[in-house]
Scaffold this active site. Structure first.
Site, PDB file in Angstrom:
ATOM      1  N   GLY A  93      67.349 -26.332  62.674  1.00 19.19           N
ATOM      2  CA  GLY A  93      68.277 -26.029  63.766  1.00 19.19           C
ATOM      3  C   GLY A  93      67.608 -26.254  65.109  1.00 19.19           C
TER       4      GLY A  93
ATOM      5  N   ASP B 232      65.732 -18.015  66.177  1.00 22.37           N
ATOM      6  CA  ASP B 232      65.733 -16.784  65.375  1.00 22.37           C
ATOM      7  C   ASP B 232      64.535 -15.853  65.605  1.00 22.37           C
ATOM      8  OD1 ASP B 232      68.095 -17.563  64.280  1.00 22.37           O
ATOM      9  OD2 ASP B 232      67.267 -18.235  62.381  1.00 22.37           O
TER      10      ASP B 232
ATOM     11  N   LYS C  43      88.499  -5.547  68.242  1.00 23.02           N
ATOM     12  CA  LYS C  43      88.447  -7.000  68.486  1.00 23.02           C
ATOM     13  C   LYS C  43      87.119  -7.548  67.971  1.00 23.02           C
ATOM     14  CE  LYS C  43      92.214  -7.421  71.018  1.00 23.02           C
ATOM     15  NZ  LYS C  43      93.326  -8.301  70.673  1.00 23.02           N
TER      16      LYS C  43
HETATM   17  O1  F6P Z   1      67.963 -20.977  62.209  1.00 26.40           O
HETATM   18  C1  F6P Z   1      68.665 -21.050  63.384  1.00 26.40           C
HETATM   19  C2  F6P Z   1      70.126 -20.797  63.158  1.00 26.40           C
HETATM   20  O2  F6P Z   1      70.785 -20.919  64.398  1.00 26.40           O
HETATM   21  C3  F6P Z   1      70.485 -19.474  62.491  1.00 26.40           C
HETATM   22  O3  F6P Z   1      70.481 -18.375  63.372  1.00 26.40           O
HETATM   23  C4  F6P Z   1      71.851 -19.802  61.936  1.00 26.40           C
HETATM   24  O4  F6P Z   1      72.156 -18.964  60.869  1.00 26.40           O
HETATM   25  C5  F6P Z   1      71.689 -21.213  61.490  1.00 26.40           C
HETATM   26  O5  F6P Z   1      70.675 -21.779  62.290  1.00 26.40           O
HETATM   27  C6  F6P Z   1      72.941 -22.042  61.594  1.00 26.40           C
HETATM   28  O6  F6P Z   1      72.681 -23.322  61.126  1.00 26.40           O
HETATM   29  P1  F6P Z   1      73.675 -24.556  61.301  1.00 26.40           P
HETATM   30  O7  F6P Z   1      73.649 -24.967  62.736  1.00 26.40           O
HETATM   31  O8  F6P Z   1      73.112 -25.605  60.422  1.00 26.40           O
HETATM   32  O9  F6P Z   1      75.019 -24.068  60.900  1.00 26.40           O
END
Ligand code: F6P
Length: 324
Positions: free
Chosen positions: A11, A128, A248
């Site tokens: 990511g 993260d 909400k």
């Molecule tokens: O690892 C970083 C992160 O943003 C996490 O917080 C999240 O769960 C994940 O990547 C989402 O991944 P993608 O962008 O592949 O959906």
């Protein structure tokens, strides 16, 4: 060492560009050639590799995303995929690698180093903040500030209408973003994967809400053990069972992954990028360049992957004590 390569993987995180810039410019400063690999391990396998110059990284320190693109590679998990990657690196004469990413990236780097022995250093790039061996990861500070800005805005409208808001933030396995934006945003509750979520206390508190406060913000990390913010909200709403209370949900999603990196992230990224190249030249390998207690530290990939970064216990208490 005369030629190194740099890539981003997993990511994306704000500050990855600042890290690439630091790697490229440090390498050039030290008189070595530097190559950029596009699309992470997939690009390594496909030979998507090109030489970078100082001007290749001009005007990127302030930009989110990654100019080298990113991917999560399935093929690199296979022996054949890694063999292809090695052949491409050999073809380009690459003698050292800087891998910018999170634990998935470092798992791949460790296996690859053990199989082919090309010196590799990682830089912790993930929003993260869940990597052992560094106090903060590149992108975390920006993501927290993005989430916090959203929470401040939600609080305005929550207070205006006396509503209860569940705000879902990123963190599939990690509650760092939830915890810090929860503290900074004065959340009444924070729900994270690392601790057991106690819905009974939440329900009890919300039943009494108007006696003390009229609105409430509950931050939920996407990986919480009770489920998504939507799911938790429905459960809590049913138990509170009060038609006068309005519930909400706001899911912040990928806005937390983009945007201009904060000063903290730019500085951290620059320090880790420079340290990675300097480390390679000093003979460090199979490790990550992170910042611990303010100083650069090289931590073996094995520990970065295998050890858990503990949440600060006082952070958890802060939510409980300050939200009364
Ligand atoms: O690892 C970083 C992160 O943003 C996490 O917080 C999240 O769960 C994940 O990547 C989402 O991944 P993608 O962008 O592949 O959906």
């Amino acid at each position: 060492m005369r030629k190194i390569a740099v890539f981003t993987s997993g990511g994306d995180a704000p500050g990855m560009n600042a890290c690439i810039r630091a790697v490229v410019r440090t390498a050039i400063f030290k008189g070595i050639e530097v190559y950029g690999i596009n699309y992470g391990y997939d690009g390594m396998i496909n030979g998507n590799i090109k030489k970078m110059q100082s001007h290749s990284v001009s005007n990127i320190i302030q930009r989110g995303g990654t100019i080298l693109k990113s991917a999560r590679s399935e093929e690199f998990r296979t022996v054949e995929g890694r063999k292809k990657a090695y052949e491409q690196l050999k073809l380009h004469g690459i003698e050292g690698i800087v891998a910018i990413g999170g634990d998935g990236t470092f798992k791949g780097a460790k296996v690859f180093f053990e199989e082919y022995g090309i010196p590799t250093i990682g830089c912790p790039g993930t929003i993260d903040n869940d990597i052992y061996g560094t106090d903060y990861t590149i992108g975390f500070d920006t993501a927290v500030n993005t989430a916090l800005e959203a929470i401040d805005k939600i609080r305005d409208t929550a207070a205006a209408h006396d509503r209860i808001f569940f705000v879902e933030v990123m963190g599939r396995d990690s509650g760092y973003i939830a915890l810090e934006c929860g503290i900074g945003g004065g959340a009444e509750f924070v729900m994270i994967p690392e601790t057991k979520t106690d819905l009974k206390t939440v329900v009890k508190s919300l039943k009494n809400l108007r006696k003390t406060k009229s609105s409430s913000i509950i931050v939920v990390a996407e990986g919480d053990d009770e489920g998504s913010a939507d799911f938790i909200m429905e459960k809590v709403k049913e138990k509170v069972n009060d038609p006068d209370k309005e519930f909400k949900v706001t899911t912040l999603g990928h806005i937390q992954r983009g945007g201009n990196p904060t000063a903290r992230d730019r500085v951290l990224a620059s320090r880790c990028g420079m340290a990675a190249v300097e480390g390679l030249l000093k003979g460090e390998s199979n490790c990550m360049a992170g910042v611990v207690n303010g100083d650069i530290l090289y931590t073996p990939f094995e520990d970065c992957i295998g050890k858990t970064k503990q949440l600060k216990e006082d952070h958890l208490r802060l939510i409980e004590i300050l939200s009364i």
